[in-house]
Motif scaffolding. Structure first.
Motif, PDB file in Angstrom:
ATOM      1  N   THR A   1       0.897  -0.891  -0.041  1.00  0.00           N
ATOM      2  CA  THR A   1       0.084   0.326  -0.046  1.00  0.00           C
ATOM      3  C   THR A   1       0.775   1.352  -0.030  1.00  0.00           C
ATOM      4  N   ARG A   2       0.618   2.192  -0.988  1.00  0.00           N
ATOM      5  CA  ARG A   2       1.725   3.653  -1.380  1.00  0.00           C
ATOM      6  C   ARG A   2       1.085   4.229  -0.228  1.00  0.00           C
ATOM      7  N   PHE A   3       1.525   4.816   0.632  1.00  0.00           N
ATOM      8  CA  PHE A   3       1.713   6.206   1.797  1.00  0.00           C
ATOM      9  C   PHE A   3       2.535   7.398   1.966  1.00  0.00           C
ATOM     10  N   GLY A   4       1.826   8.029   2.631  1.00  0.00           N
ATOM     11  CA  GLY A   4       2.653   9.266   3.602  1.00  0.00           C
ATOM     12  C   GLY A   4       2.240   9.656   4.627  1.00  0.00           C
TER      13      GLY A   4
ATOM     14  N   VAL B   1      11.360   8.656   5.181  1.00  0.00           N
ATOM     15  CA  VAL B   1      11.428   7.636   4.132  1.00  0.00           C
ATOM     16  C   VAL B   1      12.662   6.445   4.664  1.00  0.00           C
ATOM     17  N   GLY B   2      12.660   6.406   5.216  1.00  0.00           N
ATOM     18  CA  GLY B   2      13.500   5.169   5.644  1.00  0.00           C
ATOM     19  C   GLY B   2      12.671   3.836   5.669  1.00  0.00           C
ATOM     20  N   VAL B   3      11.292   3.853   5.487  1.00  0.00           N
ATOM     21  CA  VAL B   3      10.581   2.969   5.578  1.00  0.00           C
ATOM     22  C   VAL B   3       9.395   3.305   4.183  1.00  0.00           C
ATOM     23  N   GLY B   4       9.566   4.373   3.917  1.00  0.00           N
ATOM     24  CA  GLY B   4       8.607   4.702   2.307  1.00  0.00           C
ATOM     25  C   GLY B   4       8.115   5.479   2.012  1.00  0.00           C
ATOM     26  N   ALA B   5       8.135   6.035   3.062  1.00  0.00           N
ATOM     27  CA  ALA B   5       7.204   6.919   1.964  1.00  0.00           C
ATOM     28  C   ALA B   5       6.923   7.885   1.481  1.00  0.00           C
ATOM     29  N   GLU B   6       6.612   8.343   0.716  1.00  0.00           N
ATOM     30  CA  GLU B   6       6.430   8.667  -0.867  1.00  0.00           C
ATOM     31  C   GLU B   6       5.519   9.868  -0.362  1.00  0.00           C
ATOM     32  N   VAL B   7       4.994  10.233  -0.212  1.00  0.00           N
ATOM     33  CA  VAL B   7       4.614  11.532   0.295  1.00  0.00           C
ATOM     34  C   VAL B   7       4.704  12.273   2.102  1.00  0.00           C
ATOM     35  N   LEU B   8       5.177  13.683   2.414  1.00  0.00           N
ATOM     36  CA  LEU B   8       5.272  13.824   3.307  1.00  0.00           C
ATOM     37  C   LEU B   8       4.573  15.647   3.484  1.00  0.00           C
ATOM     38  N   THR B   9       3.757  15.710   3.979  1.00  0.00           N
ATOM     39  CA  THR B   9       2.154  16.729   4.330  1.00  0.00           C
ATOM     40  C   THR B   9       3.386  17.401   5.033  1.00  0.00           C
TER      41      THR B   9
ATOM     42  N   GLU C   1      10.930   9.203  -5.231  1.00  0.00           N
ATOM     43  CA  GLU C   1      11.002  10.505  -5.722  1.00  0.00           C
ATOM     44  C   GLU C   1      10.137  10.907  -3.803  1.00  0.00           C
ATOM     45  N   VAL C   2       9.807  11.287  -3.218  1.00  0.00           N
ATOM     46  CA  VAL C   2       9.456  12.250  -2.236  1.00  0.00           C
ATOM     47  C   VAL C   2       9.031  13.278  -1.993  1.00  0.00           C
ATOM     48  N   LYS C   3       7.219  13.637  -2.101  1.00  0.00           N
ATOM     49  CA  LYS C   3       6.989  14.599  -2.643  1.00  0.00           C
ATOM     50  C   LYS C   3       6.572  15.158  -1.231  1.00  0.00           C
TER      51      LYS C   3
ATOM     52  N   GLY D   1       8.581  25.557  -3.290  1.00  0.00           N
ATOM     53  CA  GLY D   1       8.536  24.433  -3.845  1.00  0.00           C
ATOM     54  C   GLY D   1       7.489  23.153  -3.277  1.00  0.00           C
ATOM     55  N   ALA D   2       6.558  23.355  -2.341  1.00  0.00           N
ATOM     56  CA  ALA D   2       5.796  21.873  -2.637  1.00  0.00           C
ATOM     57  C   ALA D   2       5.081  21.643  -3.045  1.00  0.00           C
ATOM     58  N   ASP D   3       4.489  20.688  -3.342  1.00  0.00           N
ATOM     59  CA  ASP D   3       4.615  19.903  -4.737  1.00  0.00           C
ATOM     60  C   ASP D   3       2.940  19.768  -5.256  1.00  0.00           C
ATOM     61  N   THR D   4       2.338  19.761  -3.916  1.00  0.00           N
ATOM     62  CA  THR D   4       0.843  19.453  -3.629  1.00  0.00           C
ATOM     63  C   THR D   4       0.309  20.274  -2.313  1.00  0.00           C
TER      64      THR D   4
END
Length: 415
Positions: free
Chosen positions: A155-158, A180-188, A226-228, A251-254
């Motif tokens: 499951t993809r996660f942020g 990031v080390g455990v695979g987060a693709e988004v940091l809000t 790539e971490v958004k 530079g925030a992506d979303t």
């Protein structure tokens, strides 16, 4: 502006590189946490999701599946609706930083071919940790455990860094490295209580991005993604929109928020205002002509009155009574719709499918009275103009068209 664009000057710095900025609609999750907000049934939510997607919104937070069996069933139903209708929107669901809560999102994910994202939140600030009895180490452990559970299930996660704007840099950077080390693709980055200023929002976005890049670089190449960086703000000090825009410029992506600014306390970032800023900065990805209808639909569904002077969507947003302003609007018409739209507004009403509205009231002059007479098909002469102005100035508010008609007889002269 019909040949006169060079006459528009601004002291604002030119916005650049915002064409990539995405929007996450949190109206049907965080927005519904508002104390006075009605919760629409799932069929209405489906309509609202479609309406939001039609604007061009790429992602939506659609619920909290682990909160109850009903919430889990509704989450599955909403995702099924997206699938059935072919709606190109990424469904995201809130979770606790706990493997059991992640499992509820994973269950929804198994029922569809599209990626269903989990977004788990952790309280970051020293104040929150002290109140809850948490240590920094326990928070880091929770991030690692929840992230590992999501990753193990595919499951993809942020990770939403709750109260990040009141968290010291060194502690926040440790959380970023763990996520990031455990695979987060988004940091809000969450300005959970609306504490930030635009300068602070820009600073923390740059800091989190730098930490995420450093953390990713330390991973084996096969594990790097790539971490958004996303921004989620609240309006407790009335700065939510300004903070979101500063985050985007940094530079925030979303940008995450809610239409109408729905949400707890003073609410979330009002997405309609953010979208207009992006549109005027050259973003081509959103249908601004669909924003007003969507906001009105959401207002009805949630029992949220729209104040008359609400930017963009309020009844008064493009209405003018004042004498000199009305006269300028009328003169601007000879130069085209763009000139009329912008001579006394910074927002092009036409982009929203709206138009400038001239009304007559206590502060109006003869130009407004003539427009009011024309709007009801009455004879425009000095006698009628004088009669309309006398009536308007004798009261304490604008005149409705029906009142102007009643003032005049059938032949177009004062009764």
């Amino acid at each position: 502006m019909s040949g006169s664009t060079e006459e528009l000057f601004t002291w604002n710095p030119r916005s650049g590189g915002l064409g990539h900025v995405g929007i996450e609609d949190d109206s049907l999750r965080d927005g519904l946490q508002g104390a006075f907000v009605h919760h629409p049934p799932v069929d209405v939510k489906k309509t609202l999701v479609e309406s939001s997607a039609a604007i061009g919104v790429e992602a939506a937070m659609l619920g909290f599946p682990s909160s109850s069996p009903d919430a889990r069933a509704e989450a599955a139903e909403l995702v099924e609706h997206l699938d059935r209708r072919g709606i190109p929107m990424v469904p995201r669901f809130l979770a606790l930083a706990d493997p059991a809560s992640i499992a509820a999102v994973t269950a929804v994910n198994r029922g569809t071919d599209r990626d269903v994202w989990a977004d788990f939140f952790v309280g970051c600030s020293p104040l929150r940790r002290r109140i809850e009895g948490w240590t920094l180490e326990s928070v880091l452990d929770r991030i690692a455990d929840a992230g590992s559970a999501a990753r193990a299930e595919g499951t993809r996660f942020g990770v939403s860094l709750e109260d990040a704007t009141r968290t010291p840099p060194g502690e926040l950077e440790q959380m970023v490295h763990t996520a990031v080390g455990v695979g987060a693709e988004v940091l809000t980055v969450c300005d959970t209580v609306g504490e930030s200023t635009p300068g602070g929002a820009a600073h923390i976005v740059r800091t989190v991005r730098a930490a995420a890049q450093q953390a990713a670089a330390a991973l084996p190449p096969a594990d790097r993604a790539e971490v958004k960086i996303w921004w989620h703000g609240h309006d407790d000090r009335g700065l939510a929109v300004a903070n979101a825009l500063a985050a985007a410029e940094a530079g925030a992506d979303t940008l995450s928020g809610a239409f109408l600014g729905l949400g707890e306390r003073a609410g979330n970032t009002a997405l309609e205002s953010v979208l207009m800023y992006l549109y005027q900065a050259g973003h081509q990805g959103y249908r601004m002509d669909r924003v007003v209808a969507h906001c009105r639909r959401l207002a009805e569904a949630t029992g949220t009155p729209v104040r008359p002077n609400a930017p963009l969507i309020g009844d008064q947003a493009f209405a003018t009574c004042t004498g000199t302003h009305v006269a300028a609007l009328v003169k601007a018409r000879r130069w085209g719709r763009d000139a009329e739209d912008l001579v006394f507004s910074s927002v092009p009403a036409a982009a929203l499918g709206r138009s400038q509205s001239i009304m007559v009231g206590p502060t109006s002059g003869r130009a407004a009275a003539r427009e009011a007479l024309a709007s009801v098909g009455a004879l425009i002469d000095d006698r009628n103009v004088d009669a309309v102005l006398a009536r308007a100035r004798s009261g304490d508010r604008w005149l409705e068209p029906s009142e102007i008609r009643e003032l005049l007889d059938v032949g177009g002269t004062p009764a």
